[in-house]
Every structure is written in C-alpha cells, then in structure tokens.
Design a protein around this motif. Structure first.
Motif, PDB file in Angstrom:
ATOM      1  N   GLU A  21       1.160  -1.404   0.350  1.00  0.00           N
ATOM      2  CA  GLU A  21      -0.387   0.049  -0.149  1.00  0.00           C
ATOM      3  C   GLU A  21       0.890   1.485  -0.032  1.00  0.00           C
ATOM      4  OE1 GLU A  21      -2.737  -0.487   3.290  1.00  0.00           O
ATOM      5  OE2 GLU A  21      -4.039  -2.203   2.471  1.00  0.00           O
ATOM      6  N   ASP A  22       1.897   1.512   0.549  1.00  0.00           N
ATOM      7  CA  ASP A  22       2.704   2.305   0.991  1.00  0.00           C
ATOM      8  C   ASP A  22       3.599   2.907  -0.928  1.00  0.00           C
ATOM      9  OD1 ASP A  22       2.060   2.614   3.474  1.00  0.00           O
ATOM     10  OD2 ASP A  22       3.786   1.714   3.632  1.00  0.00           O
ATOM     11  N   ASP A  24       1.516   1.093  -3.409  1.00  0.00           N
ATOM     12  CA  ASP A  24       1.058   2.266  -4.164  1.00  0.00           C
ATOM     13  C   ASP A  24       0.576   3.838  -4.402  1.00  0.00           C
ATOM     14  OD1 ASP A  24       0.451  -0.788  -5.119  1.00  0.00           O
ATOM     15  OD2 ASP A  24      -1.209  -0.889  -3.870  1.00  0.00           O
ATOM     16  N   GLU A  25       0.849   3.390  -3.020  1.00  0.00           N
ATOM     17  CA  GLU A  25       0.573   5.576  -2.049  1.00  0.00           C
ATOM     18  C   GLU A  25       1.920   6.546  -2.868  1.00  0.00           C
ATOM     19  OE1 GLU A  25      -0.012   8.465   1.396  1.00  0.00           O
ATOM     20  OE2 GLU A  25      -0.510   6.236   1.072  1.00  0.00           O
ATOM     21  N   ALA A  26       2.935   6.018  -2.997  1.00  0.00           N
ATOM     22  CA  ALA A  26       4.513   5.981  -3.685  1.00  0.00           C
ATOM     23  C   ALA A  26       4.596   6.229  -5.752  1.00  0.00           C
ATOM     24  CB  ALA A  26       5.834   5.858  -3.123  1.00  0.00           C
ATOM     25  N   ARG A  28       1.294   6.908  -7.066  1.00  0.00           N
ATOM     26  CA  ARG A  28       0.125   6.970  -7.305  1.00  0.00           C
ATOM     27  C   ARG A  28       1.353   8.808  -6.933  1.00  0.00           C
ATOM     28  NH1 ARG A  28      -3.543   3.681  -4.803  1.00  0.00           N
ATOM     29  NH2 ARG A  28      -3.154   4.792  -2.698  1.00  0.00           N
ATOM     30  N   ASP A  29       1.220   9.727  -5.504  1.00  0.00           N
ATOM     31  CA  ASP A  29       1.931  10.218  -6.001  1.00  0.00           C
ATOM     32  C   ASP A  29       2.777  11.171  -6.648  1.00  0.00           C
ATOM     33  OD1 ASP A  29       0.118  11.087  -3.438  1.00  0.00           O
ATOM     34  OD2 ASP A  29       1.973   9.892  -2.028  1.00  0.00           O
ATOM     35  N   GLN A  32       1.252  11.080  -9.994  1.00  0.00           N
ATOM     36  CA  GLN A  32       0.133  12.507  -9.806  1.00  0.00           C
ATOM     37  C   GLN A  32       0.346  13.657 -10.752  1.00  0.00           C
ATOM     38  OE1 GLN A  32      -2.801  12.014  -8.808  1.00  0.00           O
ATOM     39  NE2 GLN A  32      -3.043  14.135  -9.312  1.00  0.00           N
TER      40      GLN A  32
END
Length: 131
Positions: A21-22, A24-26, A28-29, A32
């Motif tokens: 999840e971390d 994936d979030e990284a 995405r960031d 973006q």
C-alpha cells in the motif's frame, strides 16, 4: 502483540500488504504530477483544436454564404433576363400577327385580277397595282 516465544506473530502477508500500500501510494504520488500535466495538455489541445475547428467552420460558413448570395444574385439576374426575353417574344409574336393579317389582306387584293387587252395582248393585273 508478540507472544514472546520468538515466533513472528504477524499474519502472513500483512506486512507485505502494508508495504504494498505504501508503494502504491508512492507510485500514485509520483505519477500524479505527470498525469495532471498530461490531462492539462490534452485539455489545451482540445481547446486549441476546438478553436481551430470553429475558425475553419466559420470561414467555411462565410464562403458558403457568399456562394449562396452569388447564386441568388445570378438567379435573380437570370429571371430578369428571362422576363425581358418573354416580353420581347410577346412583342415579336404580336408583330408577326399584325404582319400576317396585313399579308392576308394583300393576298385578297391580289386575287381580284383585272384583265387588260392592250394591242391584242392580254394582261392581268390587280386593282391595287393600277391605283
């Protein structure tokens, strides 16, 4: 909570999910900003394309309108010329009828012949010729 027996008490895959999840979030960031920029560029292209298409459509509409006006004026001139020709034909027809009537009257005069005897020679002529 650890059990104290030295064994890993975590549920298998739980840490992996948190790490995933971390990640994936990284991801995405990190994506973006480029995605937002791409969307903005696409919007600008779309606006530019729309403006260009609108300008082309406006120019084409102007040309079509000008051509339609030229055709309308040409049709108006053609109708006027046709009306003039109609009047001329009618005048010619009336002239021909008058000439025809005149010729029929002339023919009537020439069908009434007079016989003249001059020095033993016979001559035929019309009364109209003698007058």
């Amino acid at each position: 909570w650890p059990s104290g027996d030295g064994c890993d008490d975590r549920v298998p895959g739980e840490q992996h999910n948190a790490e995933g999840e971390d990640e994936d979030e990284a991801l995405r960031d990190s994506l973006q900003a480029p995605v937002s920029l791409s969307v903005e560029v696409a919007r600008n292209w779309s606006e530019e394309d729309t403006a260009q298409l609108l300008a082309k459509a406006t120019a084409a509409a102007g040309r079509v309108t000008a051509e339609a006006e030229a055709i309308r004026m040409e049709a108006k001139a053609t109708r006027a010329a046709a009306e003039e020709m109609k009047v001329a034909v009618e005048q010619d027809r009336l002239g021909l009828q008058a000439e025809k009537a005149s010729m029929e009257g002339s023919h009537t005069f020439q069908t009434t012949k007079i016989v003249l005897s001059v020095g033993g020679h016979r001559f035929e002529t019309s009364r109209q010729t003698l007058t």
